[in-house]
Design an enzyme around this catalytic site. Structure first.
Site, PDB file in Angstrom:
ATOM      1  N   HIS A 167      -5.824  -4.963  -3.358  1.00  0.00           N
ATOM      2  CA  HIS A 167      -7.168  -4.792  -2.799  1.00  0.00           C
ATOM      3  C   HIS A 167      -8.113  -4.252  -3.862  1.00  0.00           C
ATOM      4  O   HIS A 167      -7.703  -3.477  -4.723  1.00  0.00           O
ATOM      5  CB  HIS A 167      -7.124  -3.817  -1.615  1.00  0.00           C
ATOM      6  CG  HIS A 167      -6.183  -4.233  -0.531  1.00  0.00           C
ATOM      7  ND1 HIS A 167      -4.896  -3.733  -0.441  1.00  0.00           N
ATOM      8  CD2 HIS A 167      -6.322  -5.132   0.474  1.00  0.00           C
ATOM      9  CE1 HIS A 167      -4.295  -4.304   0.606  1.00  0.00           C
ATOM     10  NE2 HIS A 167      -5.128  -5.154   1.166  1.00  0.00           N
TER      11      HIS A 167
ATOM     12  N   HIS B 236      -9.856   3.412  -2.215  1.00  0.00           N
ATOM     13  CA  HIS B 236     -10.932   2.941  -1.320  1.00  0.00           C
ATOM     14  C   HIS B 236     -11.929   4.057  -0.971  1.00  0.00           C
ATOM     15  O   HIS B 236     -12.982   3.777  -0.403  1.00  0.00           O
ATOM     16  CB  HIS B 236     -10.356   2.375  -0.014  1.00  0.00           C
ATOM     17  CG  HIS B 236      -9.570   1.118  -0.189  1.00  0.00           C
ATOM     18  ND1 HIS B 236     -10.094   0.004  -0.805  1.00  0.00           N
ATOM     19  CD2 HIS B 236      -8.298   0.790   0.161  1.00  0.00           C
ATOM     20  CE1 HIS B 236      -9.170  -0.958  -0.824  1.00  0.00           C
ATOM     21  NE2 HIS B 236      -8.071  -0.503  -0.258  1.00  0.00           N
TER      22      HIS B 236
ATOM     23  N   ASP C  46       1.065  -3.924  -3.602  1.00  0.00           N
ATOM     24  CA  ASP C  46       0.904  -4.825  -2.466  1.00  0.00           C
ATOM     25  C   ASP C  46       0.513  -6.253  -2.863  1.00  0.00           C
ATOM     26  O   ASP C  46       0.244  -7.087  -1.992  1.00  0.00           O
ATOM     27  CB  ASP C  46      -0.085  -4.244  -1.434  1.00  0.00           C
ATOM     28  CG  ASP C  46      -1.282  -3.575  -2.069  1.00  0.00           C
ATOM     29  OD1 ASP C  46      -1.460  -3.689  -3.297  1.00  0.00           O
ATOM     30  OD2 ASP C  46      -2.054  -2.923  -1.334  1.00  0.00           O
TER      31      ASP C  46
HETATM   32 ZN   LIG Z   1      -3.919  -2.186  -1.433  1.00  0.00          ZN
END
Ligand SMILES: [Zn+2]
Length: 307
Positions: free
Chosen positions: A164, A125, A245
């Site tokens: 993500h 990120h 995840d």
């Molecule tokens: Zn993640």
């Protein structure tokens, strides 16, 4: 052939405070389990020091300076709402980057066939000029630049299977034709980016958004498109942003993979890496927040890497 496991204990000193999902136990449970395997095919290495110029390729100098000035002498410092620095974070963040550098050197020198970096904080990120989502330095992006600069490669592929979207990695390479960034992720979801129409300036980005509730079959089917894109790009080296995840038990997302799906997924990636780039592959830990699910999933991932 052998698999390198790159890790060191400085991750323990990156203290994100009580109740933060990105906590030290994540890496501890992974390492403890891999150690129990007592496998002769695992080569344990610590990250070595590296030239900070590689960090500067992935991140803006002012950003690096502001991070460097933000490590607290005591207590914690919030880079933003969820990205936290403690005194020990300085060493931990550098060692996370150093791990992928060490892993790449080991693969290029044929000390081991491939490698997994058990590190924290994660990196995908972190953008060129911004910390985000528990990430300070973009470990995998520095690794890609290291391959381009140090080993003069011209085609590096990053496959990001964290649940993500890796907004940071996409941001850093959006106009770089030497790096192919591919991500499968829950969408719409945090961090908001990762729509299918975000394709990179050089058509070097492939985003495959997946709806909440996606199960194994659909998830693995999405990889047919990943592999087609990867074959067309024909990389010399594959890096994996390995987040676990997308597991059904993960508290931070709603994709429903089983632990052993990471074996199947890794196996398929390995088969292709054999075909495309002499199996040159390095994987680095990103997310995964249910300790049991993370431990099992990494176990399956590494099992496949070792085969
Ligand atoms: Zn993640």
């Amino acid at each position: 052939m052998k698999t390198g496991i790159i890790t060191t204990d400085t991750y323990l000193n990156h203290d994100t405070g009580q109740d933060h999902p990105e906590r030290a136990e994540r890496v501890t449970v992974v390492i403890e389990h891999l150690k129990k395997l007592k496998s002769k095919n695992l080569v344990w290495k610590k990250p070595t020091k590296f030239d900070l110029k590689y960090l500067q390729l992935a991140h803006d100098n002012n950003y690096l300076k502001s991070v460097n000035d933000s490590f607290p002498r005591e207590g914690v410092h919030f880079l933003n709402g969820d990205t936290i620095l403690s005194p020990g974070s300085k060493e931990a963040t550098i060692d996370a980057v150093g791990s992928i550098i060490t892993a790449i050197d080991g693969v290029m020198k044929k000390n081991f066939r491939n490698a997994f970096c058990a590190v924290r904080p994660p990196g995908h990120h972190a953008e060129k000029k911004k910390a985000m989502g528990f990430c300070v330095y973009n470990n995998v992006a520095v690794g890609a630049y290291y391959l381009l600069e140090k080993y003069c490669l011209s085609k590096v592929a990053i496959i990001d299977f964290d649940v993500h979207h890796g907004n940071g990695t996409q941001n850093i390479f959006y106009n770089n034709e030497n790096v192919l960034y591919i991500s499968t992720h829950q969408y719409p979801y945090y961090p908001g980016s990762g729509a299918a129409n975000e394709k990179g300036i050089k058509d070097n980005v492939l985003n495959i958004p997946l709806a909440a509730g996606t199960r194994t079959h659909e998830f693995l089917n999405a990889y047919d498109r990943v592999f087609k894109k990867l074959k067309n790009f024909n990389p010399e080296f594959i890096l994996l942003s390995a987040g676990f995840d997308a597991h059904k038990d993960d508290p931070l997302a709603q994709i429903n993979l089983e632990s052993n799906d990471y074996y199947t997924l890794t196996k398929r990636i390995m088969t292709l890496s054999k075909e495309l780039c002499e199996e040159k592959l390095v994987s680095i830990l990103e997310g995964g927040y249910n300790l049991k699910a993370l431990q099992e999933s990494v176990n399956y991932h590494v099992k496949s890497l070792m085969e």
